[in-house]
Design a protein around this motif. Sequence first.
Motif, short mmCIF file in Angstrom:
data_model
loop_
_atom_site.label_atom_id
_atom_site.label_comp_id
_atom_site.label_asym_id
_atom_site.label_seq_id
_atom_site.Cartn_x
_atom_site.Cartn_y
_atom_site.Cartn_z
N ILE A 165 0.68 -1.13 0.02
CA ILE A 165 0.10 0.13 0.04
C ILE A 165 0.84 1.18 -0.05
O ILE A 165 0.60 2.18 -0.64
CB ILE A 165 -1.07 -0.10 1.14
CG1 ILE A 165 -1.77 -1.18 1.11
CG2 ILE A 165 -1.96 1.43 1.30
CD1 ILE A 165 -2.75 -1.37 2.35
N ALA B 187 0.82 3.73 -2.87
CA ALA B 187 0.51 5.41 -2.72
C ALA B 187 1.69 6.45 -2.88
O ALA B 187 1.43 7.32 -3.54
CB ALA B 187 0.42 5.67 -0.83
N ILE C 54 -0.33 8.56 -5.70
CA ILE C 54 -1.04 9.86 -5.14
C ILE C 54 -0.30 11.33 -5.78
O ILE C 54 -1.21 12.12 -6.04
CB ILE C 54 -0.82 9.89 -3.54
CG1 ILE C 54 -1.53 8.87 -2.63
CG2 ILE C 54 -0.88 11.25 -2.82
CD1 ILE C 54 -1.39 8.97 -1.30
#
Length: 390
Positions: free
Chosen positions: A36, A40, A44
């Motif tokens: 994760i 990210a 992101i």
Amino acid sequence: MSNETMTRPWQLVAHREVSTKLRDKTFLGSTGFLLILVLAAVLIPALIAGRSGPDKIAVLDDAGAKVVQTADAIKGGSSYEATRTTDLAAAEQLVTDGDVKAALLPGGNGFVVVGKEKVDTDLQSNLREAVANLGMEQNAAKVGLTPEQLHANTQLREKLLDPGPLPGVVADFVSIGLALIFYVTALGFGMQIAQSVVQEKESRVVEILAAAIPIRALLWGKVIGNTVLALIQIVVIGAASLVGLLATGQADILKVVAPVAGWFVIFFVLGFVALAGLWAVAGSLATRQEDLSSTTMPGQMILMIPFFFSAFAGGGAKEVASFVPIASSMSMPGRMLTGNVPVWQPLLAIVILLLSTVLIVRLGARVYERTLLKTGRRLGYREALALKAT
């Protein structure tokens, strides 16, 4: 149990390490967390960049709008957008409400940039350059010069004699990321190896295992089993990064990182195997979990110091560190991203690391054999080295 497994008992230990960890919720949870985190870190920034439109600049007239348009061209396009407003008070209100990034208003001999708490340095610099360019063109037109004549012989171009394979910021980010992956993986698995050894000593399971198979086979099984697990985790992280880069249209970065990733795997395996032997020794020196804080300290320092060197040291220090065993696993792949490194340098670093890994593992195996069955109190490294084989 097959005859081949009995002749190679380390395979049994390695299989046990892998199968146990793959069923361990803590291991699966940490792998999921890293997955994760990597996704990210890739997705992101790209999503934020994709959602954010050009910065709005409040202006009163065509002259202000022309300055904003010129500043946008200087920035590269799609960065600034002029927002028309009726008067100075309305422009300042837009700034106060946060509806615009800043306001560009007539004032004195030029313009005034109005911000709420501060004006972005990059924005201010681009607007200043735009105002200067437009002002000079207007002044030149008054004396009969064209914009081309005004800007003749004023261009400054950049030429790099030794350009890096990636833009500086991206290369530094990926370089630190590779070093961080090695640091986190080696530290996490290292502590698990040490804890596993201590648990087996505390429960007396190690005595049963040692009676059935050679102690050195126990060490090799743990080292190889955890190396396989670490590689599985690295492959998962690499696959996540690949998906993230392709999904966000950053395939150009992938073309540069992919060859370096192959070198990273080699450095990772050699460095991890050497450290795994040391972590197993740290566990064999302890007699209970509380002892690990002191017995694992050397391993933690061996990881921490090179990590900070690879992430924050200057070019000269990184170059030296890229040939130092263990440190090279974090420094050399990063150097290969930030500059053109001759192929002989990573090859030499691999040879040095390979020889060092063999020596470290052999020394670690000798100490491991002499300390694994020692119970009652924690042993120090100097005392362990002085022990004679039984």
